[in-house]
Design an enzyme around this catalytic site. Structure first.
Site, PDB file in Angstrom:
ATOM      1  N   LYS A  42       0.807  -1.221   0.000  1.00  0.00           N
ATOM      2  CA  LYS A  42       0.000   0.000   0.000  1.00  0.00           C
ATOM      3  C   LYS A  42       0.847   1.282   0.000  1.00  0.00           C
ATOM      4  CE  LYS A  42      -2.387   0.023   3.687  1.00  0.00           C
ATOM      5  NZ  LYS A  42      -1.926   1.045   4.619  1.00  0.00           N
TER       6      LYS A  42
ATOM      7  N   ARG B 287      -9.504   3.185   9.734  1.00  0.00           N
ATOM      8  CA  ARG B 287      -9.490   1.727   9.942  1.00  0.00           C
ATOM      9  C   ARG B 287     -10.833   1.239  10.470  1.00  0.00           C
ATOM     10  NH1 ARG B 287      -3.829   0.456  11.183  1.00  0.00           N
ATOM     11  NH2 ARG B 287      -2.887   0.610   9.126  1.00  0.00           N
TER      12      ARG B 287
ATOM     13  N   ARG C 259      11.322 -11.501   3.201  1.00  0.00           N
ATOM     14  CA  ARG C 259      11.997 -10.217   3.343  1.00  0.00           C
ATOM     15  C   ARG C 259      13.240 -10.376   4.217  1.00  0.00           C
ATOM     16  NH1 ARG C 259       8.394  -5.044   4.744  1.00  0.00           N
ATOM     17  NH2 ARG C 259       8.203  -5.993   6.786  1.00  0.00           N
TER      18      ARG C 259
ATOM     19  N   ARG D 236      13.209 -10.373  10.175  1.00  0.00           N
ATOM     20  CA  ARG D 236      12.703  -9.743  11.403  1.00  0.00           C
ATOM     21  C   ARG D 236      11.674 -10.657  12.083  1.00  0.00           C
ATOM     22  NH1 ARG D 236      10.203  -4.070  10.658  1.00  0.00           N
ATOM     23  NH2 ARG D 236       8.675  -5.495   9.857  1.00  0.00           N
TER      24      ARG D 236
ATOM     25  N   ARG E 145      -1.448 -10.756  12.342  1.00  0.00           N
ATOM     26  CA  ARG E 145      -1.663  -9.351  11.999  1.00  0.00           C
ATOM     27  C   ARG E 145      -2.746  -9.234  10.919  1.00  0.00           C
ATOM     28  NH1 ARG E 145       4.013  -7.734  11.486  1.00  0.00           N
ATOM     29  NH2 ARG E 145       3.695  -7.681   9.243  1.00  0.00           N
TER      30      ARG E 145
END
Ligand SMILES: [Zn+2]
Length: 216
Positions: free
Chosen positions: A13, A88, A122, A155, A166
């Protein structure tokens, strides 16, 4: 051209918003970035926000809305803006509507497995923070940063289980918001099912929607 960009964490996004900003000549407004800047600049608001997080509390809506209102009334927002990361919830959407009417809501649809695949691949440099991806942006040497030679690692936040949690929170929270904007006939869906699709393709889809809704 007042646009809200909705999309799950890891949907790209922020990348799309910053590219659209360049194409459309309107600013990208990210409440998350604004909060971080206020904290960094140690403003009154920044200190207040710092106290909430020190107590482990969420920053109240009214504080964020006050900050956002000031930002949206700045001269560079006259032509419009791309709002990224807000609203949100429905109460936030209603508060936003009172500041300024929204013209279009772009809803980025990215399947969970695509996000998990992207984020869990990542890699971040321990030394300089540069970001790589085993699928799309490989370092020249395995696990070594091209820029500084530092070690690359995954991470904690990018572990598949953490990402899934999440995403579940996001879906639960935003589903009513999506229904809210659908009912107002402001919502347009954009799909990104393949993690290897370059951002330009998604941007083209969004530009086509802007043309179709006569915003450009
Ligand atoms: Zn590095």
């Amino acid at each position: 051209m007042r646009i809200v960009l909705l999309g799950p964490p890891g949907s790209g996004k922020g990348t799309y918003a910053s590219r659209l900003t360049v194409k459309l000549g309107v600013p990208q407004i990210s409440t998350g970035d604004m909060v971080r800047e206020e904290i960094k600049a140690r403003t009154e608001l920044g200190k207040k926000i710092g106290e909430y997080s020190a107590r482990g509390e969420l920053v109240p809506d009214e504080t964020i809305i006050e900050m956002l209102k000031k930002r949206l009334e700045a001269p560079d927002c006259k032509k419009g803006f791309i709002l990224d990361g807000f609203p949100r919830t429905i109460p936030q959407a209603e508060a936003l509507e009172k500041i300024v009417p929204i013209g279009l809501v772009i809803n980025l649809n990215v399947p969970d497995e695509v996000i998990i695949l992207r984020l869990s691949n990542r890699l971040v440099c321990r030394r300089c923070g540069a970001i790589y991806n085993r699928l799309t942006l490989k370092p020249k040497i395995d696990n070594v940063c091209d820029k500084c030679g530092g070690e690359l690692y995954t991470r904690e936040d990018d572990q598949p289980k953490v990402i899934q949690d999440r995403l579940n929170v996001y879906r639960r929270q935003t589903e009513p918001l999506i229904a809210y904007y659908k009912k107002k006939r402001l919502l347009k869906d954009v799909y990104c099912k393949d993690p290897k699709v370059p951002p330009e393709v998604v941007i083209e889809d969004i530009m086509a929607i802007l043309k179709e809704t006569k915003l450009i």
